[in-house]
Design a protein around this motif. Structure first.
Motif, mmCIF file in Angstrom:
data_model
loop_
_atom_site.group_PDB
_atom_site.id
_atom_site.type_symbol
_atom_site.label_atom_id
_atom_site.label_comp_id
_atom_site.label_asym_id
_atom_site.label_seq_id
_atom_site.Cartn_x
_atom_site.Cartn_y
_atom_site.Cartn_z
ATOM 1 N N CYS A 509 0.821 -1.211 0.000
ATOM 2 C CA CYS A 509 0.000 0.000 0.000
ATOM 3 C C CYS A 509 0.852 1.258 0.000
ATOM 4 O O CYS A 509 0.349 2.354 -0.289
ATOM 5 C CB CYS A 509 -0.923 0.011 1.222
ATOM 6 N N TYR A 510 2.128 1.130 0.320
ATOM 7 C CA TYR A 510 3.036 2.270 0.337
ATOM 8 C C TYR A 510 3.996 2.248 -0.857
ATOM 9 O O TYR A 510 4.973 2.998 -0.884
ATOM 10 C CB TYR A 510 3.808 2.281 1.654
ATOM 11 N N GLY A 511 3.695 1.390 -1.830
ATOM 12 C CA GLY A 511 4.488 1.349 -3.048
ATOM 13 C C GLY A 511 5.304 0.074 -3.159
ATOM 14 O O GLY A 511 5.638 -0.573 -2.161
ATOM 15 N N ILE A 512 5.630 -0.281 -4.385
ATOM 16 C CA ILE A 512 6.383 -1.505 -4.634
ATOM 17 C C ILE A 512 7.763 -1.443 -3.994
ATOM 18 O O ILE A 512 8.308 -2.460 -3.562
ATOM 19 C CB ILE A 512 6.496 -1.753 -6.163
ATOM 20 N N ARG A 513 8.321 -0.250 -3.881
ATOM 21 C CA ARG A 513 9.640 -0.121 -3.282
ATOM 22 C C ARG A 513 9.623 -0.473 -1.804
ATOM 23 O O ARG A 513 10.607 -1.018 -1.278
ATOM 24 C CB ARG A 513 10.152 1.313 -3.482
ATOM 25 N N LYS A 514 8.524 -0.189 -1.131
ATOM 26 C CA LYS A 514 8.428 -0.548 0.292
ATOM 27 C C LYS A 514 8.372 -2.056 0.458
ATOM 28 O O LYS A 514 8.986 -2.608 1.385
ATOM 29 C CB LYS A 514 7.191 0.107 0.901
ATOM 30 N N SER A 515 7.675 -2.734 -0.429
ATOM 31 C CA SER A 515 7.642 -4.200 -0.379
ATOM 32 C C SER A 515 9.029 -4.772 -0.620
ATOM 33 O O SER A 515 9.450 -5.733 0.044
ATOM 34 C CB SER A 515 6.663 -4.747 -1.426
ATOM 35 N N ILE A 516 9.756 -4.201 -1.570
ATOM 36 C CA ILE A 516 11.111 -4.679 -1.870
ATOM 37 C C ILE A 516 12.017 -4.494 -0.655
ATOM 38 O O ILE A 516 12.759 -5.410 -0.271
ATOM 39 C CB ILE A 516 11.674 -3.935 -3.097
ATOM 40 N N ALA A 517 11.969 -3.305 -0.061
ATOM 41 C CA ALA A 517 12.822 -3.039 1.099
ATOM 42 C C ALA A 517 12.482 -3.964 2.256
ATOM 43 O O ALA A 517 13.375 -4.419 2.991
ATOM 44 C CB ALA A 517 12.661 -1.578 1.527
ATOM 45 N N THR A 518 11.217 -4.266 2.444
ATOM 46 C CA THR A 518 10.795 -5.154 3.530
ATOM 47 C C THR A 518 11.355 -6.567 3.334
ATOM 48 O O THR A 518 11.873 -7.179 4.274
ATOM 49 C CB THR A 518 9.266 -5.205 3.604
ATOM 50 N N LEU A 519 11.268 -7.088 2.118
ATOM 51 C CA LEU A 519 11.771 -8.436 1.847
ATOM 52 C C LEU A 519 13.293 -8.482 1.870
ATOM 53 O O LEU A 519 13.888 -9.496 2.268
ATOM 54 C CB LEU A 519 11.238 -8.916 0.495
ATOM 55 N N GLU A 520 13.944 -7.414 1.430
ATOM 56 C CA GLU A 520 15.410 -7.370 1.500
ATOM 57 C C GLU A 520 15.873 -7.473 2.953
ATOM 58 O O GLU A 520 16.820 -8.223 3.271
ATOM 59 C CB GLU A 520 15.929 -6.069 0.872
ATOM 60 N N ALA A 521 15.201 -6.718 3.832
ATOM 61 C CA ALA A 521 15.575 -6.762 5.246
ATOM 62 C C ALA A 521 15.239 -8.108 5.872
ATOM 63 O O ALA A 521 15.940 -8.582 6.771
ATOM 64 C CB ALA A 521 14.865 -5.634 5.999
ATOM 65 N N LEU A 522 14.168 -8.740 5.412
ATOM 66 C CA LEU A 522 13.740 -10.022 5.986
ATOM 67 C C LEU A 522 14.706 -11.148 5.624
ATOM 68 O O LEU A 522 15.059 -11.977 6.482
ATOM 69 C CB LEU A 522 12.336 -10.364 5.495
ATOM 70 N N TYR A 523 15.166 -11.189 4.366
ATOM 71 C CA TYR A 523 15.995 -12.315 3.906
ATOM 72 C C TYR A 523 17.475 -11.970 3.753
ATOM 73 O O TYR A 523 18.290 -12.857 3.517
ATOM 74 C CB TYR A 523 15.462 -12.827 2.565
ATOM 75 N N GLY A 524 17.839 -10.691 3.831
ATOM 76 C CA GLY A 524 19.248 -10.327 3.716
ATOM 77 C C GLY A 524 19.778 -10.473 2.299
ATOM 78 O O GLY A 524 20.914 -10.924 2.118
ATOM 79 N N VAL A 525 19.001 -10.078 1.312
ATOM 80 C CA VAL A 525 19.411 -10.210 -0.083
ATOM 81 C C VAL A 525 19.023 -8.938 -0.841
ATOM 82 O O VAL A 525 17.949 -8.365 -0.602
ATOM 83 C CB VAL A 525 18.749 -11.444 -0.743
ATOM 84 N N GLY A 526 19.907 -8.479 -1.710
ATOM 85 C CA GLY A 526 19.581 -7.344 -2.546
ATOM 86 C C GLY A 526 18.714 -7.781 -3.725
ATOM 87 O O GLY A 526 19.086 -8.695 -4.468
ATOM 88 N N ILE A 527 17.561 -7.161 -3.874
ATOM 89 C CA ILE A 527 16.634 -7.519 -4.953
ATOM 90 C C ILE A 527 16.929 -6.641 -6.162
ATOM 91 O O ILE A 527 16.885 -5.414 -6.071
ATOM 92 C CB ILE A 527 15.173 -7.366 -4.499
ATOM 93 N N ASP A 528 17.238 -7.275 -7.272
ATOM 94 C CA ASP A 528 17.669 -6.557 -8.471
ATOM 95 C C ASP A 528 16.504 -6.088 -9.340
ATOM 96 O O ASP A 528 16.563 -5.003 -9.923
ATOM 97 C CB ASP A 528 18.588 -7.461 -9.305
ATOM 98 N N TYR A 529 15.482 -6.916 -9.463
ATOM 99 C CA TYR A 529 14.372 -6.601 -10.362
ATOM 100 C C TYR A 529 13.048 -6.943 -9.680
ATOM 101 O O TYR A 529 13.007 -7.729 -8.729
ATOM 102 C CB TYR A 529 14.480 -7.400 -11.672
ATOM 103 N N TYR A 530 12.005 -6.317 -10.195
ATOM 104 C CA TYR A 530 10.670 -6.692 -9.743
ATOM 105 C C TYR A 530 9.761 -6.858 -10.952
ATOM 106 O O TYR A 530 9.979 -6.277 -12.026
ATOM 107 C CB TYR A 530 10.085 -5.650 -8.785
#
Length: 696
Positions: A509-530
């Motif tokens: 609800c706060y944008g696709i970038r917020k979802s990406i940042a949340t999953l990056e912090a959860l799994y410890g991986v840099g997400i390159d593409y969506y």
């Protein structure tokens, strides 16, 4: 004898005759005729006698010359026709021996020639009369039957070739074949250009393909010298040329569609003015009423809409801390309208007193605001909440629900009377939930991670909305392995910048970038593409494919355990359902991946080609990605160039049922508390894919 010849002889006579008259009798008579064989002297008593002798001599010479010409003609005839050589010889002897007979023969010959000439003229006259008669008949027939007198194009072509001589026909046949072969060669070059433009095929393959076809065109050109091979190669050239042109059309459409869905770095926020009063249909009708807005969430965009609305009506504005409190105020009539990001409506839809909220709302105004996806994850529209744990109304403490294994549902702790699920109090507990950035693993050219976000709303996929499907796809091109990690929508995660936990689905609800940042912090991986997929729009894709065959692990509603053939509507319901399934979100995540797998299988089948145009349009309307077209085509080229099968592994995280506060809501709500050992094991699998190219 011709006039020219006669004139020449007369001139010769005039030059060589000397008049020997009585007046000049004492003068020597000159030679009037000199030839290699004889010399002749003419003597006359008077001028009149001399003129008569000269006239007689001229006539004799004319007869002699004509006889010689006829003899030459006979000699030529004897050469052309050996059978008449003897006859020509006899005629020649007769002409030499008897000059008078030759003269008679000449006269007879002249008469015969005149007769033959007259006969020829009569014949020519008959032919002209016949053609004139035929022309008149044709004109008469044309005037009486004009349609039949105008043959079609094929009739004219047939008549043209019928009247053509064989040599010319062969030339036309050959040059027509060369023209057709040239069309085939040009179509080959055009197709090669389109293939090169798409970038999906390695350049070496395109070059070899082009050279081979041009050599084939050269062979076709050589074979035009012969009739049967020429016919066969003409047919092949036309067929292949048409196929190549059609291929160019489809490649062009594919290229356009891929350009539309790739490299998208824009997301759209839909800020709307809503009311529940169906009698109000315009902004002007809200004059003198009260609008409600949120205190902090998306305040910048909200103020833009308020400014526009004030130019059309005068109204009062009240602020509320949460979406739930704002929408409850609208439901109770404390405010008559609200200004709100449409993505927030789904947060409270279905709550007590707000059932079917999305269906009951009336939109009075909408402003679409575009923002870039790339950039900072510190979203100014999402300020942090208070950092101390609030004091919610406690329920009987029953402790956390026991740890769950996949496929097993939790049994609530029995109590003396029915109570809500126990409050877990983990909203501000972040232990083990965030991986420090300096411990992230990052990809490279051959190893990367892509995030697949599935939204369940109508409209464009780049509209900000909650994310109901959250799948990480870790790709290692070095080992040809793919790891797919599914995270449940209600997974209780920490939202970066919020200092509080929330459901993973609310991050969208706060944008696709917020979802990406949340999953990056959860799994410890840099997400390159969506890649963002609108599952509601995907129903059109499934229908365009003629339905898909989906495997279900459970029997529920109208679905049986095993393979189910589904259209777009039934597939969407299958992917949405969770309340009738064991393990709720976990089972739904499995069903969603099953639908995706079924779609992929159908996309690589021949059914996709039968509905290519419709399919491309459907995909372009429901899928976007930030991966650049050049990068995507590079990956495809690598796969085609090096080949090899892929080993795909799927996994998921899970936990136990909980009841806790969420950043986006102001009251406890159902959440899935992560099982930390499962989460850590999944993190290790991701690191292994980067470091070793394997899962375990």
């Amino acid at each position: 004898m011709s006039k020219k010849h006669k004139k020449k002889n007369n001139a010769s006579v005039n030059e060589n005759i000397a008049v020997n008259t009585p007046e000049s009798s004492n003068t020597a008579v000159p030679e009037v005729l000199e030839s290699p064989e004889e010399k002749e002297v003419i003597k006359a008593e008077s001028t009149e006698e001399l003129v008569g002798m000269i006239d007689e001599w001229i006539r004799e010479r004319e007869v002699a010359d004509e006889s010689e010409e006829e003899l030459e003609i006979m000699d030529i005839e004897s050469l052309n026709d050996p059978d008449d050589a003897d006859k020509a010889k006899d005629r020649k002897e007769e002409a030499v021996s008897d000059g008078s007979d030759e003269k008679d023969a000449k006269a007879g010959t002249d008469a015969d020639a005149e007769k033959n000439e007259a006969s020829d003229k009569d014949s020519d006259t008959d032919k002209v009369n016949k053609k004139t008669s035929e022309k008149d008949d044709a004109e008469t027939e044309s005037s009486t039957n004009p349609e039949e007198s105008k043959p079609g194009i094929f009739g004219r072509i047939k008549a043209y070739f019928t009247n053509m001589d064989e040599e010319r026909k062969e030339k036309v046949f050959k040059f027509a074949g060369l023209g057709i072969v040239a069309f085939f060669a040009i179509a080959t070059l055009v197709l090669a250009g389109f293939i090169t433009a798409t970038g999906f095929i390695p350049g070496l393959y395109v070059a070899l393909f082009t050279i081979a076809l041009l050599l084939l065109a050269g062979l076709f050109a050589v074979l035009q010298e012969w009739f049967v091979p020429g016919i066969i190669t003409k047919i092949l050239s036309v067929f292949l040329g048409v196929v190549f042109i059609v291929g160019c059309v489809y490649l062009g459409k594919t290229y356009s569609a891929m350009q539309k869905v790739t490299g998208v770095d824009i997301q759209k926020s839909s800020i709307q003015a809503y009311t529940l009063d169906k009698s109000i249909t315009t902004v002007e009708q809200t004059n003198g009423l009260v609008y409600g807005i949120l205190e902090d969430k998306d305040r910048v965009n909200t103020e833009k809409v308020i400014k526009e609305l004030r130019s059309r009506a005068k109204f009062e504005v009240k602020t509320y801390p949460t979406v739930a409190s704002l929408m409850n105020a609208l439901s109770k009539g404390d405010v008559q309208a609200v200004v709100l990001n449409s993505a927030y409506v789904s947060l409270v839809d279905g709550m007590e007193g707000l059932e079917d909220l999305e269906e009951r709302l009336v939109s009075l105004y909408e402003m679409t605001i575009e923002t870039r996806v790339s950039g900072s994850t510190d979203d100014p529209t999402m300020p942090p909440r208070h950092t101390s744990t609030p004091s919610p109304t406690p329920t009987k403490a029953a402790g956390p629900t026991p740890t769950l294994a996949p496929g097993v549902t939790a049994t609530p702790t029995p109590t003396e009377e029915p109570t809500p699920t126990p409050y877990t109090g983990l909203a501000y507990t972040f232990d083990g939930m965030i991986v420090p950035k300096d411990q992230y693993v990052y990809g490279n050219k051959n190893v990367f991670t892509a995030y697949l976000s599935g939204i369940d709303t109508y409209g464009s996929p780049n509209i900000i909305s909650r994310s109901d499907v959250n799948i990480l796809v870790v790709v290692n091109f070095n080992t040809h392995r793919i790891l797919m990690v599914n995270t449940p929508r209600d997974y209780y995660v920490v939202l970066p910048g919020a200092n509080m936990r929330d459901k993973l689905t609310h991050a969208g609800c706060y944008g696709i970038r917020k979802s990406i940042a949340t999953l990056e912090a959860l799994y410890g991986v840099g997400i390159d593409y969506y890649a963002k997929v609108n599952f509601t729009g995907f129903t059109n894709v499934i229908d365009a494919l003629g339905g898909v065959d989906v495997y279900s692990e459970y029997e529920f509603l109208t679905y049986k355990k095993g393979i189910n053939h589904m259209n777009g509507k039934t597939a969407l319901r299958f992917a949405r359902e969770r309340k009738r399934l064991p393990n709720s979100d976990i089972a739904r995540g499995k069903n969603q991946m099953a639908v995706i797998n079924a779609i992929i299988k159908k996309l690589v089948s021949t059914d996709a080609l039968l509905h290519f145009d419709e399919l491309l349009n459907s995909i372009a309307d429901c899928v976007i990605t930030n991966m650049e077209y050049s990068r995507m085509s590079e990956l495809v080229r690598n796969q085609i160039g090096y080949g090899g099968n892929w080993d795909i592994v799927t996994t998921y995280v899970y936990g136990w049922d909980g009841w806790d506060l969420c950043y986006s809501l102001d009251s406890p709500n159902y959440v899935m508390i992560p099982k930390m050992d499962v989460l850590e094991a999944t993190r290790k699998k991701i690191r292994n894919m980067y470091q070793y190219g394997v899962v375990e």
